[in-house]
Scaffold this active site. Structure first.
Site, PDB file in Angstrom:
ATOM      1  CE  LYS A 125      -2.275  -0.997   3.813  1.00 49.33           C
ATOM      2  NZ  LYS A 125      -1.723  -2.334   4.106  1.00 49.33           N
ATOM      3  CG  ASN A 148      -2.039   3.051   7.612  1.00 54.80           C
ATOM      4  OD1 ASN A 148      -2.259   3.327   8.778  1.00 54.80           O
ATOM      5  ND2 ASN A 148      -1.445   1.926   7.257  1.00 54.80           N
ATOM      6  CG  HIS A 194      -4.550  -6.861  10.304  1.00 51.31           C
ATOM      7  ND1 HIS A 194      -3.563  -6.432  11.162  1.00 51.31           N
ATOM      8  CD2 HIS A 194      -4.343  -6.194   9.125  1.00 51.31           C
ATOM      9  CE1 HIS A 194      -2.811  -5.532  10.555  1.00 51.31           C
ATOM     10  NE2 HIS A 194      -3.255  -5.381   9.322  1.00 51.31           N
TER      11      HIS A 194
END
Length: 451
Positions: A125, A148, A194
């Site tokens: 990302k 982010n 996650h």
């Protein structure tokens, strides 16, 4: 910072006063909102008055406060809503739990005319977000990164008319966002990550898919082609949009150009570049513009970052590879020439019990140096394939790799693990790697040789 009439007279509670929380409080106060703010740590609460007029902020814990009449509870993405009592407190009061990206979405109609790019995925990302921003800058389009990466989106000044906000979005941020209609949204890939928060890969994928569900049917979606989960989301979105609005990319059409991109080597960066190109083309950027930008793009710290070269050996910091799926393409980037030439430093706090994603590239590894909690298990996995040093600590791993590496070899930290067993975060781990390499390569003051 962004100041918006959309917040004037509204009431918001902000939980978490790190960078994004501070920017949120400052933006809301400047916009004329009533703000309740809280952090579980003493230091951020006590330092509140250093960066905001305390008379304009109510310092109280929203979990225990009366939230009736509030317009939203803004929480840090790091707060696990499936475990934190704030979710229940907000639900009792009928107040939505949101993040700063949702506030930005609510403020968009008050900002100069602009477009938004949203980029998500398990790996790549930050590189892709930075690359899109770089291409836009080279093309003369006002742009800035946020989400982010970089400055919190509410903490940056609004772009002029025609600007593009390029947002890196984690699944946690998407969970807290409900109305962000990106002109272009991209999903790079999906691999298990996650799972302590989501439980299953399917639930994690559903979180990522919401970025596209928020888009209007006339918007563009870009998808990588390396995994089936990403493909499923792409097919769902293609079914509800007109032909041509969904782009599936793997980078094969750009492979011949990759040799001219010094900071974008390896198969993973080929896909990152392909997604970035598809995004900017959807924004109207021409081939001549993005070709030039790809050639002079400089990579990000801790992501295949070349930190030194000495005696024909290259040292690479890939500390951002916090799981096997993100380490695998880094290993793949260094095939034998003709013998295996990669000295791989790996280990840390494991996110699983295997290195299956990396296994196809074990033949590239001349020797492995295992560190941290995962070290013993990773050593067992790698022993049948290559020489293994159970180094335990970073400094010892680097010393051993330096002693073994020959001209033409590569010494790379690509841990395939989280950092928290030995380091504060992946940045601290990468910086430690750089510092140790530089110290060991520095000339000895007494002998004039290497220390």
């Amino acid at each position: 910072m962004i100041v918006s009439s959309a917040f004037a007279g509204k009431r918001y509670a902000v939980l978490g006063l790190a960078r994004s929380g501070q920017a949120t409080v400052a933006s809301l106060v400047a916009s004329g909102a009533h703000v309740m703010a809280w952090d579980s740590r003493d230091e951020p609460r006590q330092g509140l008055c250093e960066w905001i007029d305390c008379g304009k902020v109510e310092l109280a814990d929203p979990v225990a406060a009366d939230l009736a009449g509030y317009d939203g509870v803004i929480v840090s993405p790091g707060i696990a809503l499936n475990q934190h009592p704030v979710a229940e407190a907000a639900a009792r009061a009928g107040v939505p739990v949101i993040g700063d990206i949702e506030l930005f979405a609510l403020a968009r109609h008050t900002l100069p005319t602009h477009r938004v790019v949203g980029i998500t995925g398990t790996n790549g990302k930050s590189t892709t977000t930075s690359l899109v921003n770089h291409i836009l800058e080279v093309a003369g389009v006002p742009s800035q990164v946020g989400g982010n990466i970089g400055v919190p989106v509410l903490g940056s000044d609004p772009l002029p008319e025609g600007g593009v906000y390029v947002l890196e979005l984690s699944s946690y941020q998407i969970d807290l966002t409900h109305s962000l209609d990106c002109e272009v949204a991209a999903l790079l890939n999906l691999t298990p990550d996650h799972l302590d928060r989501y439980g299953t890969l399917e639930a994690y994928a559903a979180s990522k898919a919401r970025l596209f569900e928020m888009q209007g049917k006339e918007r563009c979606g870009v998808f990588g082609m390396t995994d089936s989960e990403t493909g499923i989301i792409a097919r769902v979105e293609a079914a509800r949009r007109a032909p041509g609005l969904i782009r599936l990319v793997d980078g094969s059409d750009l492979a011949e150009m990759q040799g001219g991109w010094p900071s974008l080597q390896g198969p993973h960066n080929l896909q990152n570049a392909a997604v970035a190109v598809a995004i900017v083309e959807a924004l109207g950027i021409k081939k001549g513009q993005w070709e030039r930008a790809l050639r002079d793009f400089r990579g990000l710290p801790h992501r295949m970052e070349r930190v030194a070269e000495a005696n024909g050996v290259v040292y690479i910091n890939d500390s951002k590879a916090t799981n096997p799926a993100s380490a695998a393409p880094a290993i793949a980037a260094f095939p034998p020439n003709p013998e295996p030439r990669l000295h791989w430093i790996l280990g840390g706090l494991p996110k699983g019990d295997d290195l299956d994603e990396c296994m196809p590239y074990f033949g590239n590894v001349a020797a492995a140096y295992t560190i941290g909690d995962a070290g013993p298990r990773f050593a067992e996995i790698l022993a049948p394939y290559t020489r293994v040093h159970r180094s335990e600590m970073m400094a010892e791993a680097i010393r051993q790799a330096m002693a073994e590496a020959k001209p033409g070899d590569v010494v790379m930290l690509s841990p395939a693990c989280a950092s928290f067993d030995q380091f504060r975060d992946f940045e601290a781990r990468g910086q430690t790697f750089r510092q140790i390499v530089e110290a060991l390569l520095a000339p000895d003051e007494e002998t004039g040789g290497k220390g």
